[in-house]
Write a protein that holds these residues in place. Structure first.
Motif, PDB file in Angstrom:
ATOM      1  N   LEU A  42       0.846  -1.181   0.000  1.00 10.08           N
ATOM      2  CA  LEU A  42       0.000   0.000   0.000  1.00 10.08           C
ATOM      3  C   LEU A  42       0.887   1.238   0.000  1.00 10.08           C
ATOM      4  N   ARG A  43       0.652   2.132  -0.949  1.00  8.79           N
ATOM      5  CA  ARG A  43       1.408   3.382  -1.039  1.00  8.79           C
ATOM      6  C   ARG A  43       0.428   4.540  -0.946  1.00  8.79           C
ATOM      7  N   ARG A  44       0.904   5.669  -0.428  1.00 13.77           N
ATOM      8  CA  ARG A  44       0.018   6.827  -0.339  1.00 13.77           C
ATOM      9  C   ARG A  44       0.805   8.121  -0.437  1.00 13.77           C
ATOM     10  N   ALA A  45       0.084   9.184  -0.766  1.00  8.49           N
ATOM     11  CA  ALA A  45       0.598  10.551  -0.709  1.00  8.49           C
ATOM     12  C   ALA A  45      -0.495  11.416  -0.095  1.00  8.49           C
ATOM     13  N   ARG A  46      -0.067  12.322   0.785  1.00  6.75           N
ATOM     14  CA  ARG A  46      -1.026  13.208   1.450  1.00  6.75           C
ATOM     15  C   ARG A  46      -0.478  14.626   1.469  1.00  6.75           C
ATOM     16  N   SER A  47      -1.385  15.597   1.541  1.00 11.62           N
ATOM     17  CA  SER A  47      -0.957  16.990   1.508  1.00 11.62           C
ATOM     18  C   SER A  47      -1.969  17.864   2.238  1.00 11.62           C
ATOM     19  N   THR A  48      -1.473  18.941   2.838  1.00 10.56           N
ATOM     20  CA  THR A  48      -2.365  19.951   3.402  1.00 10.56           C
ATOM     21  C   THR A  48      -2.524  21.119   2.437  1.00 10.56           C
ATOM     22  N   SER A  49      -2.066  20.958   1.222  1.00  9.08           N
ATOM     23  CA  SER A  49      -2.280  21.959   0.184  1.00  9.08           C
ATOM     24  C   SER A  49      -3.408  21.490  -0.725  1.00  9.08           C
ATOM     25  N   ARG A  50      -3.459  22.044  -1.906  1.00 14.84           N
ATOM     26  CA  ARG A  50      -4.525  21.711  -2.839  1.00 14.84           C
ATOM     27  C   ARG A  50      -4.232  20.408  -3.577  1.00 14.84           C
ATOM     28  N   VAL A  51      -5.248  19.896  -4.235  1.00 20.43           N
ATOM     29  CA  VAL A  51      -5.114  18.641  -4.968  1.00 20.43           C
ATOM     30  C   VAL A  51      -4.036  18.761  -6.044  1.00 20.43           C
ATOM     31  N   ALA A  52      -3.873  19.944  -6.612  1.00 16.77           N
ATOM     32  CA  ALA A  52      -2.860  20.126  -7.649  1.00 16.77           C
ATOM     33  C   ALA A  52      -1.460  19.809  -7.125  1.00 16.77           C
ATOM     34  N   GLU A  53      -1.162  20.190  -5.872  1.00 17.49           N
ATOM     35  CA  GLU A  53       0.150  19.876  -5.297  1.00 17.49           C
ATOM     36  C   GLU A  53       0.270  18.374  -5.035  1.00 17.49           C
ATOM     37  N   LEU A  54      -0.810  17.779  -4.552  1.00 20.97           N
ATOM     38  CA  LEU A  54      -0.811  16.332  -4.360  1.00 20.97           C
ATOM     39  C   LEU A  54      -0.515  15.623  -5.678  1.00 20.97           C
ATOM     40  N   GLU A  55      -1.105  16.103  -6.752  1.00 19.23           N
ATOM     41  CA  GLU A  55      -0.900  15.512  -8.078  1.00 19.23           C
ATOM     42  C   GLU A  55       0.569  15.594  -8.472  1.00 19.23           C
ATOM     43  N   THR A  56       1.210  16.713  -8.155  1.00 19.51           N
ATOM     44  CA  THR A  56       2.637  16.862  -8.465  1.00 19.51           C
ATOM     45  C   THR A  56       3.475  15.858  -7.683  1.00 19.51           C
ATOM     46  N   ASN A  57       3.177  15.692  -6.405  1.00 16.92           N
ATOM     47  CA  ASN A  57       3.906  14.726  -5.584  1.00 16.92           C
ATOM     48  C   ASN A  57       3.779  13.317  -6.149  1.00 16.92           C
ATOM     49  N   ILE A  58       2.575  12.970  -6.541  1.00 19.49           N
ATOM     50  CA  ILE A  58       2.323  11.624  -7.047  1.00 19.49           C
ATOM     51  C   ILE A  58       3.050  11.392  -8.364  1.00 19.49           C
ATOM     52  N   ALA A  59       3.028  12.395  -9.247  1.00 27.94           N
ATOM     53  CA  ALA A  59       3.715  12.264 -10.531  1.00 27.94           C
ATOM     54  C   ALA A  59       5.220  12.080 -10.327  1.00 27.94           C
ATOM     55  N   THR A  60       5.768  12.812  -9.358  1.00 26.60           N
ATOM     56  CA  THR A  60       7.205  12.718  -9.065  1.00 26.60           C
ATOM     57  C   THR A  60       7.587  11.326  -8.607  1.00 26.60           C
ATOM     58  N   ASP A  61       6.714  10.698  -7.822  1.00 24.89           N
ATOM     59  CA  ASP A  61       7.036   9.393  -7.254  1.00 24.89           C
ATOM     60  C   ASP A  61       6.555   8.218  -8.096  1.00 24.89           C
ATOM     61  N   GLY A  62       5.960   8.485  -9.248  1.00 29.44           N
ATOM     62  CA  GLY A  62       5.580   7.407 -10.150  1.00 29.44           C
ATOM     63  C   GLY A  62       4.516   6.478  -9.600  1.00 29.44           C
ATOM     64  N   VAL A  63       3.556   7.022  -8.884  1.00 20.86           N
ATOM     65  CA  VAL A  63       2.493   6.193  -8.324  1.00 20.86           C
ATOM     66  C   VAL A  63       1.505   5.838  -9.424  1.00 20.86           C
ATOM     67  N   ALA A  64       1.240   4.556  -9.589  1.00 23.35           N
ATOM     68  CA  ALA A  64       0.278   4.075 -10.588  1.00 23.35           C
ATOM     69  C   ALA A  64      -0.305   2.763 -10.103  1.00 23.35           C
ATOM     70  N   SER A  65      -1.597   2.568 -10.323  1.00 23.42           N
ATOM     71  CA  SER A  65      -2.238   1.352  -9.833  1.00 23.42           C
ATOM     72  C   SER A  65      -3.627   1.230 -10.426  1.00 23.42           C
ATOM     73  N   GLY A  66      -4.158   0.021 -10.368  1.00 26.96           N
ATOM     74  CA  GLY A  66      -5.539  -0.220 -10.777  1.00 26.96           C
ATOM     75  C   GLY A  66      -6.499  -0.234  -9.614  1.00 26.96           C
ATOM     76  N   THR A  67      -5.983  -0.144  -8.393  1.00 26.05           N
ATOM     77  CA  THR A  67      -6.844  -0.167  -7.204  1.00 26.05           C
ATOM     78  C   THR A  67      -6.417   0.942  -6.260  1.00 26.05           C
ATOM     79  N   GLY A  68      -7.372   1.752  -5.822  1.00 29.51           N
ATOM     80  CA  GLY A  68      -6.998   2.816  -4.896  1.00 29.51           C
ATOM     81  C   GLY A  68      -8.188   3.569  -4.336  1.00 29.51           C
ATOM     82  N   ILE A  69      -7.888   4.414  -3.365  1.00 28.74           N
ATOM     83  CA  ILE A  69      -8.885   5.256  -2.720  1.00 28.74           C
ATOM     84  C   ILE A  69      -8.303   6.657  -2.558  1.00 28.74           C
ATOM     85  N   ALA A  70      -9.154   7.661  -2.514  1.00 31.11           N
ATOM     86  CA  ALA A  70      -8.694   9.044  -2.396  1.00 31.11           C
ATOM     87  C   ALA A  70      -9.694   9.838  -1.572  1.00 31.11           C
TER      88      ALA A  70
END
Length: 633
Positions: A42-70
C-alpha cells in the motif's frame, strides 16, 4: 465537505482518483490524499495543500495502480495536518508507527509502507471513537493521528483474516455515528469495500471496472451508470463484480438489489469565463437559474410538487420548515409568505437544534426541508426525527434530484440552480426562494385564497424576475465603490424589517463568510433594545429599504442610527424618498417588487460581500474553516 473516490480497474486509476478529487474541491477541504495498491504494498501521498500539489507529488514518485482510494478532508477531529489527513493505514498491533509515521510535515510524498495491511477513507463522525480507541490501544494498536477515522482502520484490521468484506461487516455494528467509508487491503489487490450510514456514497459501474464516490459528480466522464447506496448498505467492488449487502433485523448481511440509474453528472461550471471567482459567476447566473427553475410552470398547481400533493395540501393545517444556514433564512422568508398569502401557520426550526428539544408534534403538519445539496446531515436527521413523531407529510425544496433528501421526502420541488462551486451560497438561495413562493401559492390555491386574477398576476411577476434581476446586477459598479469602504472595517450591522429581516440576516452571513468581517443582523425595530450601543462612525449599517408597509417605521430607525453618528448604507426602492446626504449612502433599486422583493434585495448584498472580500484579498470561493456540503453533524 469531505469527499471520497475509490476505484478497481485493470487500468491506472490514479488520474481518475485525482480528477474525482478536483471535481469535489468546491465542497471545501483542508487536506487531501491518495492511497493505492502497488507492487504488493500500500502506497500513499497526502498533503495539506490543494489537490494540484498532491498531483505533483504523485507524478514525481511514479504512483500508478488499478486499485486505490482518495479523499479530501474537512477537519473535525484533529487539526488540518498531514498526519491527520486521509487515507489512514493500519498495520496491526505494535507496528503501526512504521506504517504511518510521517510526523508533522506539511506534505508527505508517496511512501512505500510494506507493513500496512488496511487503508481507509471516511466521511462523517464516529461518536464512540474514544471508547473504541481505548479498547484498541489495550490490544496493542498505536495511533498516529487525532482522527476518529484511524479508529475504523484499526477496527477493520482487528477483524481481518483474508476477507475484507467480512472484516468490514463485523466492524460496522460497533460504530456509532455517521459514516461513508472506502477500504482496501494489501492482501487483496483488486478489491475495495464501501459502506454508508448517514453519509452519502454512490457506486459507479462499468464493464470490467467499478468506482465509489461520495458524489456522482466525482465520476463525471468516467461512468454515468450510478447506484445510490441506501442506509446500511455495504458494497464489495471487484474487477468484474459488484456485491451489495445490507443487515437484516438480526444483523445478518444479506444480498440486496439497488437500481442502476443513468445520471448525467457535470463537473459544474468548470469555466470561469470573464469572472474572477466562481461566486461572482454564480451571482450573475441567477437570472438564468431562476428562469430554469420556473421553466414549465404554466399555472399554479399542487402537482408541481409531485403526485398526491393536492390531497396532502388539503389535509395539512400548518407548516414546519427545517433547514440550516442560508437555507434557514430562505425558510424564514417563506414563513412571511405562507402566513400572509396562504394563511397557514408556519414555524421555522434550525435543523441542528430541532431534534434535540422537546416539541409538540402535529400529524397535520407539512414538514418542509430546504437544502441545496440534499445531503445535509443535520437536515436529514431532523426530517427523520419529525417522521418518528408521526409527521408523515414531507416535502423538500432541493437542488439535486438524486439526493438522499429527495428520496426521503414524499413530495419535492427541484430547483435548477445548477452546480454551485463557491462555498457561499448565492443562486441556490434565490432559486430556493422561488420554489418556496410557488409552494406558498399552491397552498393558497388549495385553501381558497388565490383567485384566477391573482394567480395570473403572480405568474406574470415570477416570469419577470430574471429581467428584474438583470437590472439589479447592473448596480455592481456602485456596490464596488461601497466595498472599498467596507474593506477597512472589522464590524458591520445589517437591518431589515418584516419580510426583509431574513434578507438582512443572509447579507450579514455572506459578509462574514467570505470577508471575515464580523457582521450581525437585526430587525430594525430592535435597534433601541441593545444593538444601538454598538453604533459609531466606524460601524457601517447596511439597510434593506423596500417601499412596503413598514417603510415609515424603518425611516425612524435610520434616524436613530444617524443621531448616533452611524454611517448608513441603504439599498432603497426608487420611490422610498430616502436621499443621499452626509452619513447616508443610497443605492436605488430599479423597481419595487412587492412580495417577491426579497429575491431582488438579496443580490446587492451578495455583491457587497463579494467585492469587499476581493478588496481584502481573502479566498472568496473557499473561505477558511467552511465547507460546501455539510455532511457531518
Amino acid at each position: 465537505m469531505c469527499g471520497i473516490v475509490g476505484a478497481v480497474s485493470n487500468r491506472n486509476i490514479v488520474p481518475i482518483l485525482l480528477e474525482g478529487l478536483k471535481r469535489l474541491e468546491y465542497r471545501g477541504y483542508d487536506s487531501c490524499g491518495v492511497a493505492v495498491h502497488q507492487d504488493g504494498a500500500l502506497r500513499r501521498a497526502r498533503s495539506t495543500s490543494r489537490v494540484a500539489e498532491l498531483e505533483t507529488n504523485i507524478a514525481t514518485d511514479g504512483v500508478a495502480s488499478g486499485t486505490g482510494i482518495a479523499h479530501t478532508r474537512w477537519a473535525t477531529h484533529g487539526a488540518p495536518a498531514v498526519h491527520n489527513a486521509h487515507p489512514h493505514f493500519s498495520a496491526g498491533a505494535n507496528v503501526d508507527a512504521m506504517a504511518t509515521g510521517f510526523g508533522s510535515l506539511e506534505a508527505d510524498a508517496a511512501s512505500t509502507t510494506p507493513v500496512a495491511r488496511i487503508g481507509l477513507v471516511h466521511n462523517g463522525i464516529i461518536e464512540n471513537h474514544d471508547e473504541l480507541r481505548a479498547e484498541l490501544r489495550e490490544r496493542g494498536y498505536v495511533f498516529t493521528s487525532q482522527t476518529d477515522t484511524e479508529v475504523i482502520a484499526h477496527l477493520v484490521h482487528s477483524f481481518y483474516d483474508g476477507d475484507l468484506l467480512d472484516a468490514v461487516q463485523r466492524a460496522l455494528p460497533l460504530l456509532k455515528g455517521a459514516y461513508a467509508i472506502a477500504v482496501f487491503a494489501r492482501d487483496e489487490p483488486h478489491r475495495v469495500v464501501g459502506a454508508r450510514q448517514g453519509s452519502p456514497l454512490v457506486l459507479g459501474v462499468c464493464p470490467g471496472e467499478n468506482f465509489l464516490a461520495s458524489d456522482a459528480m466525482a465520476l463525471a466522464g468516467v461512468t454515468d451508470q450510478i447506484v445510490y447506496l441506501e442506509e446500511g448498505d455495504v458494497v464489495d467492488l471487484q474487477l468484474g463484480k459488484v456485491w451489495i449487502t445490507a443487515a437484516d433485523a438480526q444483523g445478518r448481511y444479506l444480498p440486496v438489489q439497488r437500481p442502476v440509474r443513468t445520471v448525467t453528472a457535470h463537473s459544474g461550471a468548470a469555466e470561469l469565463g470573464p469572472y474572477r471567482h466562481y461566486m461572482q459567476k454564480e451571482i450573475f447566473e441567477q437570472p438564468r437559474a431562476l428562469a430554469d427553475t420556473l421553466e414549465g410552470v404554466e399555472g399554479i398547481s399542487p402537482e408541481l410538487f409531485g403526485d398526491g400533493a393536492y390531497r396532502v395540501f388539503k389535509e395539512v393545517d400548518r407548516v414546519l420548515i427545517l433547514a440550516c444556514g442560508t437555507s434557514s433564512y430562505a425558510g424564514m422568508t417563506a414563513k412571511y409568505w405562507l402566513e400572509s398569502i396562504a394563511g397557514i401557520p408556519t414555524s421555522v426550526e434550525i435543523a441542528s437544534e430541532y431534534r434535540y428539544r422537546d416539541s409538540v408534534p402535529d400529524p397535520k403538519t407539512l414538514v418542509v426541508t430546504i437544502t441545496q445539496s440534499g445531503e445535509t446531515a443535520d437536515t436529514l436527521a431532523a426530517l427523520k426525527h419529525a417522521r418518528s413523531l408521526g409527521m408523515e407529510h414531507t416535502l423538500t425544496i432541493c437542488n439535486v434530484s438524486t439526493s438522499a433528501m429527495v428520496r426521503e421526502c414524499k413530495l419535492a420541488y427541484i430547483t435548477r440552480a445548477g452546480v454551485e462551486i463557491g462555498v457561499a451560497s448565492t443562486k441556490a438561495f434565490t432559486t430556493q426562494l422561488a420554489g418556496l413562493y410557488l409552494l406558498t401559492l399552491a397552498l393558497a390555491l388549495v385553501r381558497g385564497r388565490l383567485s384566477e386574477k391573482q394567480e395570473a398576476a403572480e405568474l406574470k411577476a415570477l416570469r419577470h424576475l430574471p429581467v428584474a434581476l438583470q437590472a439589479v446586477l447592473a448596480l455592481e459598479p456602485q456596490i464596488i465603490a461601497w466595498s472599498e469602504d467596507f474593506a477597512r472595517k472589522e464590524n458591520a450591522l445589517f437591518l431589515g424589517r418584516g419580510l426583509h429581516y431574513p434578507i438582512a440576516l443572509e447579507g450579514a452571513l455572506k459578509l462574514k463568510e467570505i470577508s471575515y468581517i464580523h457582521a450581525e443582523a437585526y430587525p430594525a425595530g430592535e435597534l433601541k433594545h441593545g444593538p444601538l450601543a454598538l453604533v459609531t462612525d466606524e460601524m457601517p449599517v447596511v439597510t434593506v429599504a423596500p417601499n412596503d408597509a413598514l417603510l415609515e417605521k424603518l425611516k425612524s430607525n435610520l434616524q436613530e442610527v444617524r443621531a448616533r453618528g452611524g454611517q448608513l448604507y441603504v439599498f432603497a426602492d426608487s420611490d422610498t424618498h430616502i436621499g443621499s446626504e452626509p452619513g447616508v449612502h443610497v443605492i436605488r433599486m430599479p423597481e419595487h417588487y412587492g412580495s417577491l422583493s426579497p429575491l431582488l434585495h438579496v443580490v446587492p448584498l451578495q455583491l457587497l460581500a463579494y467585492h469587499t472580500a476581493c478588496a481584502r484579498g481573502t479566498d472568496v470561493d473557499k473561505p477558511r474553516n467552511l465547507a460546501k456540503s455539510v455532511t457531518v453533524e
